[in-house]
Design a protein around this motif. Structure first.
Motif, PDB file in Angstrom:
ATOM      1  N   ALA A  62      -7.964  -2.123   8.973  1.00 48.94           N
ATOM      2  CA  ALA A  62      -6.326  -2.427   9.034  1.00 48.94           C
ATOM      3  C   ALA A  62      -6.792  -3.925   9.920  1.00 48.94           C
ATOM      4  O   ALA A  62      -7.737  -3.646  11.009  1.00 48.94           O
TER       5      ALA A  62
ATOM      6  N   ILE B  32     -10.579   5.410  -1.437  1.00 54.60           N
ATOM      7  CA  ILE B  32      -9.412   4.309  -0.975  1.00 54.60           C
ATOM      8  C   ILE B  32     -10.498   3.599   0.216  1.00 54.60           C
ATOM      9  O   ILE B  32     -10.755   4.084   0.847  1.00 54.60           O
TER      10      ILE B  32
ATOM     11  N   TYR C 247      -6.422  10.427   1.539  1.00 55.80           N
ATOM     12  CA  TYR C 247      -5.548   9.446   2.196  1.00 55.80           C
ATOM     13  C   TYR C 247      -4.240   9.844   3.076  1.00 55.80           C
ATOM     14  O   TYR C 247      -3.536  10.093   3.486  1.00 55.80           O
TER      15      TYR C 247
ATOM     16  N   GLU D  23     -11.767   1.231   7.052  1.00 55.95           N
ATOM     17  CA  GLU D  23     -10.838   2.691   7.050  1.00 55.95           C
ATOM     18  C   GLU D  23     -11.768   3.447   5.315  1.00 55.95           C
ATOM     19  O   GLU D  23     -11.393   2.543   4.385  1.00 55.95           O
TER      20      GLU D  23
ATOM     21  N   LEU E 226      -2.392  -3.991   6.576  1.00 60.86           N
ATOM     22  CA  LEU E 226      -3.064  -2.354   5.981  1.00 60.86           C
ATOM     23  C   LEU E 226      -3.962  -3.159   4.468  1.00 60.86           C
ATOM     24  O   LEU E 226      -2.953  -2.189   3.478  1.00 60.86           O
ATOM     25  N   PRO E 227      -4.202  -4.225   4.435  1.00 60.43           N
ATOM     26  CA  PRO E 227      -4.821  -4.740   3.258  1.00 60.43           C
ATOM     27  C   PRO E 227      -5.472  -3.786   2.346  1.00 60.43           C
ATOM     28  O   PRO E 227      -6.639  -3.136   3.370  1.00 60.43           O
ATOM     29  N   THR E 228      -5.799  -2.955   1.336  1.00 66.01           N
ATOM     30  CA  THR E 228      -6.233  -1.912   0.633  1.00 66.01           C
ATOM     31  C   THR E 228      -7.217  -3.176  -0.088  1.00 66.01           C
ATOM     32  O   THR E 228      -6.969  -4.241  -0.815  1.00 66.01           O
TER      33      THR E 228
ATOM     34  N   ARG F  12      -9.710  -0.118   3.214  1.00 63.66           N
ATOM     35  CA  ARG F  12      -9.092  -0.118   3.582  1.00 63.66           C
ATOM     36  C   ARG F  12      -9.495  -1.087   5.368  1.00 63.66           C
ATOM     37  O   ARG F  12     -10.062  -0.586   6.100  1.00 63.66           O
TER      38      ARG F  12
ATOM     39  N   PRO G  74       1.056  -1.314  -0.026  1.00 61.32           N
ATOM     40  CA  PRO G  74       0.200  -0.149  -0.192  1.00 61.32           C
ATOM     41  C   PRO G  74       0.792   1.359  -0.242  1.00 61.32           C
ATOM     42  O   PRO G  74       0.170   2.070  -0.638  1.00 61.32           O
TER      43      PRO G  74
END
Length: 469
Positions: free
Chosen positions: A365, A361, A422, A414, A447-449, A363, A313
């Motif tokens: 977390a 975006i 962001y 997120e 933190l995979p998007t 995400r 990311p």
């Protein structure tokens, strides 16, 4: 069909930006006047190894081959004694920047240890030459960063909101026998950088002059090891009246780090124990390393910033976006319009054609907190989430959740309106307070998007929320 075309063009834009957008914050200018001055002073081997040759044509050829859009030039080590040589070097760097718009920025050298002369040169370079920042050596003739006599210089640089790039120089005094056994670049440069930065931290220089942004070279040197040790020993030092109060959060917030040298996924993860992804920058150290080695090094970085799921990311942030933001106020005329004009010319499409949902975006977390810090961490997390949603229009959702099965497992949904939103979020005071305050509390972070499977549904969701207010 029109939507499909937009998606294809958007993907092409992203690919082009990645290939052409790298910004190198660590490269050196070595002029004939500089080399001649050192030769007259019998100082060509002051740093224990010969100066490499530099020419703009060769530099730009390498930049073009590797997809580097912009390089930031700074004076190499050692520092010449003659202030006229410093001035000529700065003027040469300014000329190179002017002759190659969009390709070069530069941080001006200063004729230290004369503080008055250094302030005059900084003013001239920033006001007359269009310098994008200032380069400071870790020490000049034994005058180390953090020394009280430099406070006037830092006050000026703070007033000008300057970007300051640090670079290690030979320690003074130096044991030449030690230097012969282990060349400076292999070890002592890292000690020098760590010494200079910790000197500044111990005197709260960075906290007292918060408008400066300071770039630490070579993957942060030993700071990921030194900072925890300093924190742990500070109470002992204070009890013996050796140091005063240290504002760790404010000092560390001012520091950025280039990845010149021995970068790797492991090194970056270690650096993230003392900083945030928004403070990491690509650096090459050109021309001190052979071009083919630097090319392979940059490709290796691109590869692991793509393949390592926890670092992916941050790929574009590290390669160019963080540097673009850092130099934005002084360098935006050199960087941003060039990129935007190239993109518009290449694709004939404004950047606002994506749907709101497609630009978002999203995400989740995934955070694991050490049990002993759980209560304190939750206070930090709740505060930053609330302030972010309240104060930042681009932060659509920051929704923290706690696992019922394991209370140390935290998940935060997120949603940001755009990449710009962001990036802005990462720079806010409330996020920096959260990040610096909880670094030691977090055991694991992913933190995979997430990619929306159906952006139309996202549009419907937000429309429904709006209608039901």
């Amino acid at each position: 069909m029109k939507r499909l075309k937009i998606i294809i063009i958007t993907m092409a834009l992203a690919t082009t930006a990645f290939a052409q957008g790298v910004i190198d914050v660590h490269s050196h200018i070595i002029t004939p006047e500089y080399v001649s001055a050192l030769e007259q002073e019998n100082r060509l081997m002051d740093e224990g190894f010969p100066l490499p040759k530099y020419d703009v044509k060769g530099h730009m050829k390498w930049m073009d081959e590797t997809g580097i859009e912009t390089a930031v030039l700074t004076l190499a080590a050692p520092q010449p004694s003659n202030a006229d040589v410093v001035r000529k070097t700065n003027e040469t760097a300014a000329r190179i920047k002017k002759e190659h718009p969009g390709r070069y920025l530069f941080c001006a050298a200063l004729p230290l240890p004369d503080v008055d002369a250094a302030i005059r040169e900084a003013k001239y370079a920033l006001d007359m030459l269009g310098a994008d920042g200032i380069k400071l050596a870790t020490n000049v003739q034994g005058q180390y960063l953090g020394a009280p006599e430099l406070d006037r210089l830092f006050a000026f640089l703070n007033e000008r909101k300057a970007v300051v790039i640090l670079h290690p120089h030979r320690p003074e005094p130096v044991n030449r026998e030690v230097m012969m056994q282990t060349p400076l670049a292999m070890q002592e440069y890292l000690s020098e950088t760590t010494r200079a930065v910790t000197n500044m931290i111990s005197r709260n220089v960075l906290a007292r002059y918060p408008n400066m942004k300071v770039v630490v070279p070579h993957c942060g040197a030993y700071l990921p090891l030194a900072v925890p040790r300093m924190k742990s020993l500070t109470p002992v030092m204070q009890a013996n009246n050796l140091v005063g109060d240290i504002d760790w959060e404010a000092n560390l917030r001012a520091l950025y780090y280039d990845l010149a040298g021995a970068h790797s996924p492991e090194v970056i993860r270690m650096m993230l124990t003392i900083t945030t992804p928004g403070h990491l920058l690509y650096g090459s150290d050109y021309p001190y390393v052979a071009p083919q080695v630097l090319t392979a090094s940059l490709q290796r970085m691109k590869d692991y910033l793509t393949s390592e799921s926890d670092l992916a990311p941050f790929r574009e942030m590290i390669l160019w976006k963080n540097a673009q933001w850092l130099f934005g106020k002084t360098g935006e005329k050199s960087i941003r319009p060039v990129r935007q004009a190239q993109d518009r010319q290449a694709h004939d499409m404004p950047a606002t054609t994506k749907s709101d949902a497609a630009a978002m975006i999203v995400r989740i977390a995934e955070i694991e907190v050490y049990p002993q810090y759980l209560k304190e961490y939750l206070e930090f997390a709740n505060e930053v989430d609330r302030l972010s949603v309240e104060r930042e229009p681009g932060v659509i959702c920051l929704f923290p959740m706690q696992s019922e099965e394991d209370s140390t497992q935290i998940r935060i949904l997120e949603i940001y309106a755009s990449e710009d939103a962001y990036q802005h979020h990462l720079k806010t005071d409330h996020f920096q307070k959260y990040k610096q305050g909880t670094l030691h509390m977090v055991k694991d972070l992913k933190l995979p998007t997430m990619r929306p499977l159906d952006p139309k549904t996202m549009d419907m969701i937000f429309k429904k929320l709006k209608d039901n207010k």
